[in-house]
Design a protein around this motif. Structure first.
Motif, PDB file in Angstrom:
ATOM      1  N   TYR A  56       1.892  -2.199  12.486  1.00  0.00           N
ATOM      2  CA  TYR A  56       2.072  -2.272  10.834  1.00  0.00           C
ATOM      3  C   TYR A  56       3.729  -2.613  10.366  1.00  0.00           C
ATOM      4  CZ  TYR A  56      -2.697  -1.267  10.037  1.00  0.00           C
ATOM      5  OH  TYR A  56      -4.235  -1.177  10.067  1.00  0.00           O
ATOM      6  N   GLU A  57       3.882  -3.062   9.348  1.00  0.00           N
ATOM      7  CA  GLU A  57       5.042  -2.904   8.615  1.00  0.00           C
ATOM      8  C   GLU A  57       5.105  -1.792   7.985  1.00  0.00           C
ATOM      9  OE1 GLU A  57       8.194  -5.728   6.265  1.00  0.00           O
ATOM     10  OE2 GLU A  57       6.189  -6.593   6.613  1.00  0.00           O
ATOM     11  N   ALA A  58       5.620  -0.816   8.198  1.00  0.00           N
ATOM     12  CA  ALA A  58       5.569   0.717   7.577  1.00  0.00           C
ATOM     13  C   ALA A  58       6.960   1.411   7.172  1.00  0.00           C
ATOM     14  CB  ALA A  58       4.878   1.636   8.329  1.00  0.00           C
ATOM     15  N   PHE A  59       6.942   2.149   6.180  1.00  0.00           N
ATOM     16  CA  PHE A  59       8.293   2.586   5.626  1.00  0.00           C
ATOM     17  C   PHE A  59       7.918   4.047   5.089  1.00  0.00           C
ATOM     18  CE2 PHE A  59       8.094  -1.892   4.733  1.00  0.00           C
ATOM     19  CZ  PHE A  59       9.362  -2.298   5.010  1.00  0.00           C
ATOM     20  N   GLN A  60       9.003   4.798   5.337  1.00  0.00           N
ATOM     21  CA  GLN A  60       8.915   6.210   5.126  1.00  0.00           C
ATOM     22  C   GLN A  60       9.329   6.554   3.749  1.00  0.00           C
ATOM     23  OE1 GLN A  60      11.457   9.324   6.959  1.00  0.00           O
ATOM     24  NE2 GLN A  60       9.779  10.763   6.311  1.00  0.00           N
ATOM     25  N   VAL A  61       8.555   6.977   2.690  1.00  0.00           N
ATOM     26  CA  VAL A  61       9.201   7.113   1.326  1.00  0.00           C
ATOM     27  C   VAL A  61       9.952   8.357   1.573  1.00  0.00           C
ATOM     28  CG1 VAL A  61       8.499   7.817  -0.948  1.00  0.00           C
ATOM     29  CG2 VAL A  61       7.218   6.146   0.251  1.00  0.00           C
ATOM     30  N   ASP A  62      11.460   8.508   1.427  1.00  0.00           N
ATOM     31  CA  ASP A  62      12.315   9.259   1.586  1.00  0.00           C
ATOM     32  C   ASP A  62      12.032  10.429   0.472  1.00  0.00           C
ATOM     33  OD1 ASP A  62      14.759  10.658   2.756  1.00  0.00           O
ATOM     34  OD2 ASP A  62      15.866   9.995   1.074  1.00  0.00           O
ATOM     35  N   GLY A  63      11.841  11.791   0.790  1.00  0.00           N
ATOM     36  CA  GLY A  63      11.837  12.957   0.025  1.00  0.00           C
ATOM     37  C   GLY A  63      10.241  13.256  -0.631  1.00  0.00           C
ATOM     38  N   GLY A  64       9.238  12.319  -0.149  1.00  0.00           N
ATOM     39  CA  GLY A  64       8.094  12.443  -0.494  1.00  0.00           C
ATOM     40  C   GLY A  64       7.640  12.650  -1.873  1.00  0.00           C
ATOM     41  N   MET A  65       6.428  13.264  -2.227  1.00  0.00           N
ATOM     42  CA  MET A  65       5.705  13.464  -3.269  1.00  0.00           C
ATOM     43  C   MET A  65       6.629  14.457  -4.347  1.00  0.00           C
ATOM     44  SD  MET A  65       3.545  11.395  -3.829  1.00  0.00           S
ATOM     45  CE  MET A  65       3.079  11.912  -5.501  1.00  0.00           C
ATOM     46  N   VAL A 125       0.848  -1.143  -0.109  1.00  0.00           N
ATOM     47  CA  VAL A 125      -0.021   0.042   0.122  1.00  0.00           C
ATOM     48  C   VAL A 125       0.873   1.259  -0.190  1.00  0.00           C
ATOM     49  CG1 VAL A 125      -1.702   1.300   1.397  1.00  0.00           C
ATOM     50  CG2 VAL A 125      -1.921  -1.116   1.087  1.00  0.00           C
ATOM     51  N   LEU A 126       0.502   2.114  -0.930  1.00  0.00           N
ATOM     52  CA  LEU A 126       1.142   3.579  -0.922  1.00  0.00           C
ATOM     53  C   LEU A 126       0.443   4.508  -0.217  1.00  0.00           C
ATOM     54  CD1 LEU A 126       3.413   5.249  -1.440  1.00  0.00           C
ATOM     55  CD2 LEU A 126       2.363   5.962  -3.376  1.00  0.00           C
ATOM     56  N   LEU A 127       0.418   4.709   1.039  1.00  0.00           N
ATOM     57  CA  LEU A 127      -0.564   5.771   1.830  1.00  0.00           C
ATOM     58  C   LEU A 127      -0.045   7.186   1.877  1.00  0.00           C
ATOM     59  CD1 LEU A 127      -2.647   6.152   4.043  1.00  0.00           C
ATOM     60  CD2 LEU A 127      -0.885   5.428   5.709  1.00  0.00           C
ATOM     61  N   ASP A 128      -0.873   8.123   1.121  1.00  0.00           N
ATOM     62  CA  ASP A 128      -0.465   9.399   1.210  1.00  0.00           C
ATOM     63  C   ASP A 128      -1.235   9.986   2.313  1.00  0.00           C
ATOM     64  OD1 ASP A 128      -0.626  12.120   0.275  1.00  0.00           O
ATOM     65  OD2 ASP A 128      -0.491  11.667  -1.777  1.00  0.00           O
ATOM     66  N   VAL A 129      -0.439  10.650   3.177  1.00  0.00           N
ATOM     67  CA  VAL A 129      -0.931  11.471   4.308  1.00  0.00           C
ATOM     68  C   VAL A 129      -1.069  12.855   4.213  1.00  0.00           C
ATOM     69  CG1 VAL A 129      -0.334   9.410   5.616  1.00  0.00           C
ATOM     70  CG2 VAL A 129       1.237  11.650   5.478  1.00  0.00           C
ATOM     71  N   GLY A 178       8.392  14.599   3.851  1.00  0.00           N
ATOM     72  CA  GLY A 178       8.780  13.720   4.762  1.00  0.00           C
ATOM     73  C   GLY A 178       8.488  13.914   6.103  1.00  0.00           C
ATOM     74  N   GLY A 179       7.979  15.109   6.544  1.00  0.00           N
ATOM     75  CA  GLY A 179       7.800  15.357   8.040  1.00  0.00           C
ATOM     76  C   GLY A 179       6.617  14.753   8.504  1.00  0.00           C
ATOM     77  N   ARG A 180       5.565  14.865   7.819  1.00  0.00           N
ATOM     78  CA  ARG A 180       4.077  14.146   8.156  1.00  0.00           C
ATOM     79  C   ARG A 180       4.198  12.492   8.097  1.00  0.00           C
ATOM     80  NH1 ARG A 180       0.457  17.954   4.671  1.00  0.00           N
ATOM     81  NH2 ARG A 180       2.294  18.091   3.510  1.00  0.00           N
ATOM     82  N   SER A 181       4.970  12.156   7.039  1.00  0.00           N
ATOM     83  CA  SER A 181       5.072  10.678   6.729  1.00  0.00           C
ATOM     84  C   SER A 181       5.929   9.999   7.891  1.00  0.00           C
ATOM     85  CB  SER A 181       5.665  10.396   5.252  1.00  0.00           C
ATOM     86  OG  SER A 181       7.039  10.795   5.423  1.00  0.00           O
ATOM     87  N   LEU A 182       7.069  10.799   8.445  1.00  0.00           N
ATOM     88  CA  LEU A 182       7.762  10.132   9.652  1.00  0.00           C
ATOM     89  C   LEU A 182       6.844  10.079  10.883  1.00  0.00           C
ATOM     90  CD1 LEU A 182      10.342   9.570  10.905  1.00  0.00           C
ATOM     91  CD2 LEU A 182      10.418  12.136  11.557  1.00  0.00           C
ATOM     92  N   GLY A 183       6.138  10.771  11.229  1.00  0.00           N
ATOM     93  CA  GLY A 183       4.685  10.429  12.124  1.00  0.00           C
ATOM     94  C   GLY A 183       4.096   9.400  12.065  1.00  0.00           C
ATOM     95  N   ALA A 184       3.633   9.491  10.586  1.00  0.00           N
ATOM     96  CA  ALA A 184       2.524   8.413  10.402  1.00  0.00           C
ATOM     97  C   ALA A 184       3.359   6.907  10.469  1.00  0.00           C
ATOM     98  CB  ALA A 184       1.952   8.425   8.991  1.00  0.00           C
TER      99      ALA A 184
END
Length: 113
Positions: free
Chosen positions: A83-92, A22-26, A68-74
């Motif tokens: 959950y098995e979760a990963f931050q996408v570096d640099g975001g959109m 899943v690619l979760l856009d926050v 990257g800031g919000r995804s880090l918190g998520a």
């Protein structure tokens, strides 16, 4: 958990989306409408706890925001609840710079600002 404890992948390493990925856009709704990755699941950061049932607990979850800031918190939150979760570096922003596909909700071409 520190920043270095958060698993991170570059945008070019995000696997194909499917039943187990899943690619979760926050990002917020207005950001999503301007441009997002095809097939991404959109749940603004503040809404994740209330909408957690929309995220497959058995999937690898790749979390993206603008930079990257919000995804880090998520990712931290998702990892804490199993959950098995990963931050996408640099975001959109990085997604767009790498020339990866974007779709938008309006008449204008999709673009990340």
């Amino acid at each position: 958990m520190s920043f270095s404890d958060v698993p991170t992948v570059s945008v070019d390493r995000v696997p194909a989306l499917g039943d187990d990925t899943v690619l979760l856009d926050v990002r917020e709704d207005d950001e999503w409408q301007l441009g997002h990755a095809p097939g991404a699941l959109h749940i603004p950061l503040a809404d994740i706890p209330a909408r957690i049932e929309e995220i497959d607990p058995d999937a690898e979850v790749y979390v993206v925001c603008r930079q990257g800031g919000r995804s880090l918190g998520a990712v931290r939150y998702l990892m804490q609840i199993g959950y098995e979760a990963f931050q996408v570096d640099g975001g959109m922003v990085s997604w767009q710079k790498h020339g990866l596909p974007l779709v938008g909700e309006g008449d204008e071409p999709a673009k990340i600002y």
